[in-house]
Design an enzyme around this catalytic site. Sequence first.
Site, PDB file in Angstrom:
ATOM      1  N   GLY A  50       0.797  -1.225   0.000  1.00 13.44           N
ATOM      2  CA  GLY A  50       0.000   0.000   0.000  1.00 13.44           C
ATOM      3  C   GLY A  50       0.827   1.271   0.000  1.00 13.44           C
ATOM      4  O   GLY A  50       0.270   2.359   0.004  1.00 13.44           O
ATOM      5  N   CYS A  51       2.136   1.130   0.012  1.00 13.87           N
ATOM      6  CA  CYS A  51       3.006   2.306  -0.019  1.00 13.87           C
ATOM      7  C   CYS A  51       3.433   2.579  -1.457  1.00 13.87           C
ATOM      8  O   CYS A  51       3.692   1.650  -2.218  1.00 13.87           O
ATOM      9  CB  CYS A  51       4.244   2.093   0.846  1.00 13.87           C
ATOM     10  N   GLN A  52       3.526   3.847  -1.786  1.00 13.25           N
ATOM     11  CA  GLN A  52       3.986   4.256  -3.113  1.00 13.25           C
ATOM     12  C   GLN A  52       5.442   3.842  -3.317  1.00 13.25           C
ATOM     13  O   GLN A  52       5.820   3.357  -4.370  1.00 13.25           O
ATOM     14  CB  GLN A  52       3.828   5.764  -3.242  1.00 13.25           C
ATOM     15  N   SER A  53       6.259   4.043  -2.307  1.00 13.16           N
ATOM     16  CA  SER A  53       7.660   3.614  -2.322  1.00 13.16           C
ATOM     17  C   SER A  53       7.747   2.259  -1.641  1.00 13.16           C
ATOM     18  O   SER A  53       6.796   1.804  -1.019  1.00 13.16           O
ATOM     19  CB  SER A  53       8.525   4.608  -1.551  1.00 13.16           C
TER      20      SER A  53
END
Length: 139
Positions: A50-53
């Site tokens: 769920g994290c962009q990075s």
Amino acid sequence: MTLKEKQLEIVEEFAFLEDWEQKYEYIIDLGKELKGLPEDKKTDGNLIRGCQSQVWIDASFEQGKLYFDADSDGILPKGIISLLVSIYSGHTTQEILDSDFDFISQIGLQEFLSPSRANGLMAMTKQIKFYAVAFQLKK
């Protein structure tokens, strides 16, 4: 220092910062202080979904307390996870489960982040709670 005291300390630190540029720099500086994770801990199992990075968090349970180590390939997410690790590491599973994340809204962090980064922040907080549940069940 209690978990709540750590949260209040962060709220007070952010209150001294005049604008979001200073807050942004502060978060990035926190990330620079994070020791990071060795490559063998940067696994799919430690990757926060769920994290962009890419953000990894690893937990260990020692003498009744949960300890976190984390890393990220992005400078802002690394600062955010560093902030969370500094607050939640070294507390019991029950303290973590009983805590809330109100300090995040008190410092205005979610308002500052893009929707995808705000989703990443929520994924990080959920993972910390997940570890607390998992280690509490192992006791």
